[in-house]
Design a protein around this motif. Sequence first.
Motif, mmCIF file in Angstrom:
data_model
loop_
_atom_site.group_PDB
_atom_site.id
_atom_site.type_symbol
_atom_site.label_atom_id
_atom_site.label_comp_id
_atom_site.label_asym_id
_atom_site.label_seq_id
_atom_site.Cartn_x
_atom_site.Cartn_y
_atom_site.Cartn_z
ATOM 1 N N THR A 1 0.835 -1.207 0.000
ATOM 2 C CA THR A 1 0.000 0.000 0.000
ATOM 3 C C THR A 1 0.867 1.253 0.000
ATOM 4 N N LYS A 2 1.870 1.282 0.846
ATOM 5 C CA LYS A 2 2.756 2.444 0.928
ATOM 6 C C LYS A 2 3.599 2.616 -0.327
ATOM 7 N N LEU A 3 4.073 1.507 -0.884
ATOM 8 C CA LEU A 3 4.895 1.594 -2.094
ATOM 9 C C LEU A 3 4.130 2.234 -3.258
ATOM 10 N N LEU A 4 2.815 2.074 -3.253
ATOM 11 C CA LEU A 4 2.003 2.633 -4.328
ATOM 12 C C LEU A 4 1.493 4.031 -4.013
ATOM 13 N N GLY A 5 1.905 4.580 -2.875
ATOM 14 C CA GLY A 5 1.476 5.925 -2.519
ATOM 15 C C GLY A 5 0.055 5.992 -2.004
ATOM 16 N N ALA A 6 -0.526 4.852 -1.662
ATOM 17 C CA ALA A 6 -1.857 4.820 -1.061
ATOM 18 C C ALA A 6 -1.725 4.938 0.457
ATOM 19 N N ILE A 7 -2.858 5.073 1.121
ATOM 20 C CA ILE A 7 -2.857 5.368 2.559
ATOM 21 C C ILE A 7 -3.455 4.198 3.345
ATOM 22 N N PRO A 8 -2.660 3.556 4.196
ATOM 23 C CA PRO A 8 -3.223 2.486 5.027
ATOM 24 C C PRO A 8 -4.080 3.055 6.150
ATOM 25 N N ILE A 9 -5.274 2.509 6.319
ATOM 26 C CA ILE A 9 -6.134 2.837 7.453
ATOM 27 C C ILE A 9 -6.327 1.546 8.242
ATOM 28 N N TYR A 10 -5.846 1.541 9.463
ATOM 29 C CA TYR A 10 -5.840 0.300 10.237
ATOM 30 C C TYR A 10 -7.120 0.146 11.054
ATOM 31 N N TYR A 11 -7.646 -1.063 11.045
ATOM 32 C CA TYR A 11 -8.755 -1.392 11.938
ATOM 33 C C TYR A 11 -8.263 -2.443 12.927
ATOM 34 N N ASP A 12 -8.468 -2.153 14.202
ATOM 35 C CA ASP A 12 -7.926 -3.010 15.259
ATOM 36 C C ASP A 12 -8.717 -4.311 15.402
ATOM 37 N N LEU A 13 -7.969 -5.400 15.586
ATOM 38 C CA LEU A 13 -8.539 -6.688 15.950
ATOM 39 C C LEU A 13 -8.077 -7.010 17.362
#
Length: 384
Positions: free
Chosen positions: A133-145
């Motif tokens: 995701t980061k390599l493509l310049g997109a933004i990770p949004i994390y959801y907690d488990l």
Amino acid sequence: MIPAKRIHTVEEYYFSKKLREVRGLIAAGKPIINLGIGSPDLQPPTVVVDALEASLHDETAHKYQSYQGIPELRNAIADFYQKNYNVSLNANDEILPLMGSKEGIMHISMAYLDEGDAVLIANPSYPTYTSVTKLLGAIPIYYDLDANNNWLPNLEQLEKQNLSNVKLMWVNYPHMPTGAKATKSFFEKLIVFAKKHQILLINDNPYSFILNDEPLSILAIEGAKEVALELNSLSKSFNMAGWRTGMVMGRAKHIQHVLKVKSNMDSGMFYGIQKGAIQALASSTEWFAQLNTIYEKRRKLIWELATNLHCTFDTETAGMFVWAKLPESNTLTSEAFIDKLLYEKDVFITPGSIFGTQGEGYIRFSLCVSEEKIKEVIKRIEAS
């Protein structure tokens, strides 16, 4: 020469760095036992190797192969999904063989993500979802488990967020690293969620036959093909990690987008590997029963080891790992805890923190080690 800025968004993969250190310790004479890596130590079915060997003299064996794989392989994947997951797939356009499912993570992401798009990624989860995701310049949004919700996403909580920019959502059940299993009812809710927000779901599903009596595909859910893809692999189920054989399945138009990327990235899977994969996919359920008999014995020993380390764990999980919570009395980070074992007991275990902040306070044991070696580790721990 200055590298691309995208390189600065990621770090070298943890195992790439750590195993280099472990190899150095072994070279220095340390009797390291590696309980960290999920690389099967058992052999694939004999017929798989026989098929590879027999194929080497075929007229087309050493030529470039189709980007979509030979028709026999796609048909074998379709038959496998029908028999084991009750999922009907069109072998012509709903299946794309991959050189391992890991490349599929990149291909799918490249096919769907523009710079600035958002991606929902579980915390904890496989680190590659984030790095790609980061390599493509997109933004990770994390959801907690977390354990309180059986390591499943809280969809009601996710609904409260602004999801307008989210293009993809990664899920992975049976879950790595925790071994948690999804249910059909949960997948049904997930499909409803994805349709509502127009998010492409990808279920990464390489562990469904390891210590799991009820294999489940997200594509078995009614309407799933509209919004979901599934990655799968022969690496874990058939002890073929080094063969790099996987596949992505889903709606034809989604597969076509992924194929556009893949066809510019490689020149087709080696013919002999495809012929071996066909034989693997034709294996009877007896293969999985024999495999799981071995893993079950190993898992019981790992439970004993984890107990000796005063860790707690869930016994109702699937996959080839044991996810264990460090004792309440522990004051070390998970990485410091495993380093202490590495340097003092010559044992390597994976720290949970490499899978995300929600993995801090946990460690992960691999079942890809013989009973004898696990017993040796138990002796080393008991001697302390």
